[in-house]
Enzyme design. Structure first.
Site, PDB file in Angstrom:
ATOM      1  N   ILE A 155     -54.349 -56.815  19.131  1.00  0.00           N
ATOM      2  CA  ILE A 155     -54.064 -55.593  18.379  1.00  0.00           C
ATOM      3  C   ILE A 155     -54.563 -54.382  19.152  1.00  0.00           C
ATOM      4  O   ILE A 155     -53.870 -53.352  19.243  1.00  0.00           O
ATOM      5  CB  ILE A 155     -54.709 -55.647  16.985  1.00  0.00           C
ATOM      6  CG1 ILE A 155     -54.114 -56.796  16.166  1.00  0.00           C
ATOM      7  CG2 ILE A 155     -54.509 -54.320  16.252  1.00  0.00           C
ATOM      8  CD1 ILE A 155     -54.829 -57.044  14.850  1.00  0.00           C
ATOM      9  N   THR A 167     -63.032 -55.103  16.249  1.00  0.00           N
ATOM     10  CA  THR A 167     -63.778 -56.332  16.525  1.00  0.00           C
ATOM     11  C   THR A 167     -63.690 -57.294  15.343  1.00  0.00           C
ATOM     12  O   THR A 167     -63.603 -56.863  14.191  1.00  0.00           O
ATOM     13  CB  THR A 167     -65.258 -56.029  16.780  1.00  0.00           C
ATOM     14  OG1 THR A 167     -65.826 -55.447  15.595  1.00  0.00           O
ATOM     15  CG2 THR A 167     -65.432 -55.078  17.933  1.00  0.00           C
ATOM     16  N   SER A 178     -60.719 -53.271  11.241  1.00  0.00           N
ATOM     17  CA  SER A 178     -61.194 -54.618  11.559  1.00  0.00           C
ATOM     18  C   SER A 178     -61.711 -55.294  10.297  1.00  0.00           C
ATOM     19  O   SER A 178     -60.948 -55.882   9.531  1.00  0.00           O
ATOM     20  CB  SER A 178     -62.273 -54.547  12.638  1.00  0.00           C
ATOM     21  OG  SER A 178     -63.365 -53.721  12.242  1.00  0.00           O
ATOM     22  N   ARG A 179     -62.999 -55.165  10.042  1.00  0.00           N
ATOM     23  CA  ARG A 179     -63.624 -55.641   8.815  1.00  0.00           C
ATOM     24  C   ARG A 179     -64.650 -54.598   8.392  1.00  0.00           C
ATOM     25  O   ARG A 179     -65.354 -54.016   9.225  1.00  0.00           O
ATOM     26  CB  ARG A 179     -64.307 -57.003   9.018  1.00  0.00           C
ATOM     27  CG  ARG A 179     -63.337 -58.171   9.177  1.00  0.00           C
ATOM     28  CD  ARG A 179     -62.569 -58.449   7.896  1.00  0.00           C
ATOM     29  NE  ARG A 179     -61.706 -59.618   7.973  1.00  0.00           N
ATOM     30  CZ  ARG A 179     -60.416 -59.588   8.327  1.00  0.00           C
ATOM     31  NH1 ARG A 179     -59.873 -58.435   8.683  1.00  0.00           N
ATOM     32  NH2 ARG A 179     -59.697 -60.687   8.345  1.00  0.00           N
ATOM     33  N   ASP A 196     -58.950 -48.723   6.770  1.00  0.00           N
ATOM     34  CA  ASP A 196     -58.124 -49.706   6.074  1.00  0.00           C
ATOM     35  C   ASP A 196     -58.980 -50.804   5.471  1.00  0.00           C
ATOM     36  O   ASP A 196     -58.479 -51.658   4.753  1.00  0.00           O
ATOM     37  CB  ASP A 196     -57.102 -50.322   7.041  1.00  0.00           C
ATOM     38  CG  ASP A 196     -56.096 -51.228   6.333  1.00  0.00           C
ATOM     39  OD1 ASP A 196     -55.677 -50.871   5.210  1.00  0.00           O
ATOM     40  OD2 ASP A 196     -55.728 -52.274   6.892  1.00  0.00           O
ATOM     41  N   GLU A 221     -64.493 -55.071  -1.120  1.00  0.00           N
ATOM     42  CA  GLU A 221     -63.099 -54.817  -1.454  1.00  0.00           C
ATOM     43  C   GLU A 221     -62.710 -55.539  -2.734  1.00  0.00           C
ATOM     44  O   GLU A 221     -63.078 -56.702  -2.915  1.00  0.00           O
ATOM     45  CB  GLU A 221     -62.198 -55.266  -0.300  1.00  0.00           C
ATOM     46  CG  GLU A 221     -62.460 -54.475   0.981  1.00  0.00           C
ATOM     47  CD  GLU A 221     -61.589 -54.905   2.154  1.00  0.00           C
ATOM     48  OE1 GLU A 221     -60.827 -55.894   2.016  1.00  0.00           O
ATOM     49  OE2 GLU A 221     -61.650 -54.250   3.213  1.00  0.00           O
ATOM     50  N   HIS A 274     -56.553 -52.078   2.652  1.00  0.00           N
ATOM     51  CA  HIS A 274     -56.509 -53.252   3.533  1.00  0.00           C
ATOM     52  C   HIS A 274     -55.084 -53.796   3.635  1.00  0.00           C
ATOM     53  O   HIS A 274     -54.802 -54.934   3.271  1.00  0.00           O
ATOM     54  CB  HIS A 274     -57.462 -54.328   3.033  1.00  0.00           C
ATOM     55  CG  HIS A 274     -57.868 -55.283   4.123  1.00  0.00           C
ATOM     56  ND1 HIS A 274     -59.044 -55.992   4.084  1.00  0.00           N
ATOM     57  CD2 HIS A 274     -57.265 -55.658   5.286  1.00  0.00           C
ATOM     58  CE1 HIS A 274     -59.146 -56.769   5.157  1.00  0.00           C
ATOM     59  NE2 HIS A 274     -58.066 -56.572   5.911  1.00  0.00           N
ATOM     60  N   ILE A 275     -54.208 -52.964   4.185  1.00  0.00           N
ATOM     61  CA  ILE A 275     -52.783 -53.310   4.262  1.00  0.00           C
ATOM     62  C   ILE A 275     -52.284 -53.418   5.695  1.00  0.00           C
ATOM     63  O   ILE A 275     -51.088 -53.276   5.956  1.00  0.00           O
ATOM     64  CB  ILE A 275     -51.919 -52.296   3.493  1.00  0.00           C
ATOM     65  CG1 ILE A 275     -52.113 -50.881   4.072  1.00  0.00           C
ATOM     66  CG2 ILE A 275     -52.226 -52.325   2.006  1.00  0.00           C
ATOM     67  CD1 ILE A 275     -51.012 -49.912   3.701  1.00  0.00           C
ATOM     68  N   GLY A 276     -53.196 -53.684   6.644  1.00  0.00           N
ATOM     69  CA  GLY A 276     -52.817 -53.664   8.048  1.00  0.00           C
ATOM     70  C   GLY A 276     -51.549 -54.421   8.384  1.00  0.00           C
ATOM     71  O   GLY A 276     -50.702 -53.934   9.131  1.00  0.00           O
ATOM     72  N   SER A 277     -51.379 -55.613   7.855  1.00  0.00           N
ATOM     73  CA  SER A 277     -50.206 -56.435   8.181  1.00  0.00           C
ATOM     74  C   SER A 277     -49.175 -56.450   7.058  1.00  0.00           C
ATOM     75  O   SER A 277     -48.257 -57.267   7.078  1.00  0.00           O
ATOM     76  CB  SER A 277     -50.650 -57.873   8.469  1.00  0.00           C
ATOM     77  OG  SER A 277     -51.237 -58.450   7.304  1.00  0.00           O
TER      78      SER A 277
END
Length: 322
Positions: A156, A208, A236-237, A261, A266, A285-288
């Site tokens: 990524i 990371t 990432s997280r 994100d 969460e 948290h919609i990265g993908s």
């Protein structure tokens, strides 16, 4: 005899049909994520588990004596208790690479949104506050030809670097556990120590994985190194960042803004101070999260699980469990 599996979240019809062709499928039919107690109840006969972030720990494995493989519909696998799984010989897989471009697109969206204040100015117009003659109050920051710093130059990270380099003429800086000579050559990317990168970059993208080494990687000391015009992006997280330190850096003007994100907890609490800051862009948290990519991820996860249960080595076994 087909192996029995439990599917802990809804999957597309194509992926479910594939699983039913090869396995006896028990699946969660309720709304939302399967509650932990219900999950434990359903795992007694399961040889395989398809999930997307549920914690796989010793307690769960104790309730699943026949379990042989766990397939994550995710590139991350910080939900895996790797020691517990390895002790029991459980195969764990994830879905890397398929989501690289989709997540990289979103990261560029966060960069542009935070730099040009797009969500803030969208509200400005919709709330009727726009007046003729408004000028400096609307100013943001340029993205083109700035320094893009990437912490974690995986798939990524490289996809983000390509977009920055070839789409916006940005200079690429990166920090990674290991140098990436091919990326350096292809992207004219400069490898820096983490403090060097934090001092030089205009946009800092944290990509990371979450490990014991990266938990809290970016805190008060790291924000203090950044430029006052820096924009910090985390896709990432959430736990890789000290959120209290991030809040202080934003409130004090230590950095210009942020695009997030992910969060430490969460869904993020509705009273979290980050949600009140106009210079922070927040996403759930919609990265993908596109239909095409999520469908691909589900199918890859299904294939990983079937291969593992048939005694083959899936292509996406997490490295710590190989």
């Amino acid at each position: 005899m087909k192996p029995t599996i439990f599917v802990a979240r809804p999957v597309p019809e194509e992926a479910e049909a594939y699983l039913r062709e090869h396995c006896l499928v028990d699946k969660w039919e309720g709304d939302g994520p399967v509650p932990r107690d219900r999950l434990l109840e359903r795992l007694g006969n399961a040889e395989g588990l398809l999930t997307s972030g549920g914690k796989i720990d010793a307690e769960l494995l104790d309730h699943a004596p026949r379990l042989r493989a766990v397939s994550n519909i995710s590139v991350g696998y910080n939900n895996f208790d790797l020691a517990a799984m390895k002790a029991r010989g459980i195969i764990g897989t994830n879905t890397p690479e398929v989501l690289n471009d989709t997540v990289a697109d979103l990261i560029m969206g966060l960069i542009l949104s935070a730099a040009r204040r797009i969500p803030e100015l969208d509200r400005y117009v919709k709330e009727g506050r726009w007046r003729r003659g408004d000028d400096e109050v609307l100013f943001g920051l340029d993205v083109h030809h700035k320094k893009l710093g990437i912490v974690g130059m995986g798939g990524i990270g490289e996809a983000v670097a390509r977009r920055g380099k070839f789409g916006f003429g940005m200079s690429v800086l990166y920090h990674n556990r290991h140098r990436k000579p091919e990326a350096e050559a292809a992207l004219d990317a400069a490898y820096l120590t983490l403090p060097e990168l934090l001092r030089e970059a205009d946009f800092i993208v944290l990509m990371t994985p979450l490990t014991s080494e990266t938990r809290g990687l970016i805190g008060a000391a790291e924000f203090a190194l950044m430029k006052e015009t820096a924009i910090f992006i985390n896709a990432s997280r959430g736990a890789t960042v000290d959120e209290s330190a991030l809040v202080e850096a934003l409130k004090s003007g230590q950095i210009y803004g942020a695009g997030l994100d992910v969060f430490e907890h969460e869904p993020v609490a509705s009273d979290h101070p980050l949600l009140t800051m106009p210079n922070v862009v927040t996403l759930p948290h919609i990265g993908s999260a596109t239909e095409h990519t999520r469908n691909q991820m589900a199918m890859i996860a299904a294939q990983n699980l079937v291969l593992a249960l048939k005694g083959h080595t899936p292509p996406n076994v997490v490295k710590e469990l190989k």
